[in-house]
Design a protein around this motif. Structure first.
Motif, PDB file in Angstrom:
ATOM      1  N   MET A  17       9.672   7.180  -0.180  1.00  0.00           N
ATOM      2  CA  MET A  17       9.249   5.856  -0.095  1.00  0.00           C
ATOM      3  C   MET A  17       8.283   5.683   1.014  1.00  0.00           C
ATOM      4  N   ASN A  18       8.530   6.425   1.737  1.00  0.00           N
ATOM      5  CA  ASN A  18       7.649   6.382   2.832  1.00  0.00           C
ATOM      6  C   ASN A  18       6.220   6.640   2.364  1.00  0.00           C
ATOM      7  N   LYS A  19       6.135   7.528   1.469  1.00  0.00           N
ATOM      8  CA  LYS A  19       4.823   7.823   0.970  1.00  0.00           C
ATOM      9  C   LYS A  19       4.322   6.662   0.147  1.00  0.00           C
ATOM     10  N   ASN A  20       5.166   6.098  -0.575  1.00  0.00           N
ATOM     11  CA  ASN A  20       4.772   4.959  -1.389  1.00  0.00           C
ATOM     12  C   ASN A  20       4.439   3.777  -0.488  1.00  0.00           C
ATOM     13  N   MET A  21       5.167   3.676   0.473  1.00  0.00           N
ATOM     14  CA  MET A  21       4.929   2.554   1.361  1.00  0.00           C
ATOM     15  C   MET A  21       3.626   2.726   2.108  1.00  0.00           C
ATOM     16  N   VAL A  22       3.419   3.933   2.469  1.00  0.00           N
ATOM     17  CA  VAL A  22       2.159   4.177   3.168  1.00  0.00           C
ATOM     18  C   VAL A  22       1.023   3.931   2.182  1.00  0.00           C
ATOM     19  N   LYS A  23       1.198   4.361   0.964  1.00  0.00           N
ATOM     20  CA  LYS A  23       0.164   4.136  -0.027  1.00  0.00           C
ATOM     21  C   LYS A  23      -0.012   2.641  -0.236  1.00  0.00           C
ATOM     22  N   ASN A  24       1.098   1.953  -0.291  1.00  0.00           N
ATOM     23  CA  ASN A  24       1.039   0.502  -0.512  1.00  0.00           C
ATOM     24  C   ASN A  24       0.364  -0.173   0.701  1.00  0.00           C
ATOM     25  N   ILE A  25       0.716   0.279   1.844  1.00  0.00           N
ATOM     26  CA  ILE A  25       0.133  -0.327   3.034  1.00  0.00           C
ATOM     27  C   ILE A  25      -1.354  -0.012   3.051  1.00  0.00           C
ATOM     28  N   VAL A  26      -1.689   1.221   2.710  1.00  0.00           N
ATOM     29  CA  VAL A  26      -3.087   1.599   2.703  1.00  0.00           C
ATOM     30  C   VAL A  26      -3.786   0.807   1.611  1.00  0.00           C
ATOM     31  N   LEU A  27      -3.105   0.695   0.477  1.00  0.00           N
ATOM     32  CA  LEU A  27      -3.705  -0.051  -0.626  1.00  0.00           C
ATOM     33  C   LEU A  27      -3.887  -1.519  -0.223  1.00  0.00           C
ATOM     34  N   ILE A  28      -2.887  -2.110   0.395  1.00  0.00           N
ATOM     35  CA  ILE A  28      -2.983  -3.503   0.810  1.00  0.00           C
ATOM     36  C   ILE A  28      -4.070  -3.613   1.869  1.00  0.00           C
ATOM     37  N   LEU A  29      -4.109  -2.636   2.721  1.00  0.00           N
ATOM     38  CA  LEU A  29      -5.137  -2.664   3.745  1.00  0.00           C
ATOM     39  C   LEU A  29      -6.512  -2.537   3.111  1.00  0.00           C
ATOM     40  N   LEU A  30      -6.640  -1.654   2.143  1.00  0.00           N
ATOM     41  CA  LEU A  30      -7.929  -1.503   1.450  1.00  0.00           C
ATOM     42  C   LEU A  30      -8.258  -2.771   0.675  1.00  0.00           C
ATOM     43  N   ILE A  31      -7.267  -3.360   0.036  1.00  0.00           N
ATOM     44  CA  ILE A  31      -7.511  -4.616  -0.710  1.00  0.00           C
ATOM     45  C   ILE A  31      -7.909  -5.698   0.288  1.00  0.00           C
TER      46      ILE A  31
END
Length: 192
Positions: free
Chosen positions: A1-15
């Protein structure tokens, strides 16, 4: 999850960055269009100002030409004024001379009128004497009396005579006058 969360955070950050970039891009586009409009308005104002400048330059040239024409007219008028002043001065001088001549002629006319009156009076007197002599000498008796008077006067004058020319200008072919005598003969005026 951590990876997903990081992806999500990165994705949210990119968005978030993309959203922020888009908002920023849109605001920059709006600013660009607004600046273009301002530039177009400024260029329009510049063209209007350039046209006004051209008009003002033309007006300035016209004013300069008009000023030069007025200066030329002023110079011409000053020349005419100077010539007029000279003419007026000459006319005043001529007028003064004419007045002097007129006064002189008026004085001469006055003298001539006085002389004319004296001559007319003398002529009337001579005419009256002539008429008296005509009346006196028209009869033979009066003529004889006048001849006797002349002879008596001649004898009386002969006794009083002194040495001299006895009234003769030329006696025995010689001139008796010491000075030259000018004799003027003026015809008598006829009765008017």
């Amino acid at each position: 999850m951590n990876k997903n969360m990081v992806k999500n955070i990165v994705l949210i950050l990119l968005i978030g960055i993309t959203g922020f970039s888009m908002v920023r891009y849109i605001s920059e586009l709006k600013e660009k269009y607004r600046l273009k409009e301002s530039l177009i308005q400024a260029q329009g104002q510049i063209s209007v100002l350039v046209q006004e400048k051209q008009n003002l330059l033309q007006d300035l040239r016209k004013e300069k030409e008009l000023k030069e024409q007025l200066a030329q007219k002023n110079a011409n008028l000053k020349g005419y004024l100077k010539a007029s002043k000279n003419r007026i001065a000459r006319l005043f001088q001529d007028n003064a001379k004419t007045q002097g001549s007129l006064e002189e002629l008026s004085a001469k006319l006055f003298i001539l009128k006085a002389e004319n009156k004296a001559l007319i009076d003398r002529r009337k007197r001579i005419y009256a004497e002539n008429e008296q002599f005509k009346l006196k000498l028209s009869s033979i008796l009066e003529l004889k009396k006048a001849i006797k008077e002349l002879r008596a006067n001649k004898r009386r004058d002969h006794a009083l005579e002194t040495e001299g020319n006895r009234g003769f200008l030329i006696k025995d072919g010689q001139s008796t006058a010491v000075e030259r005598v000018k004799i003027e003969v003026i015809p008598a005026q006829t009765k008017e």
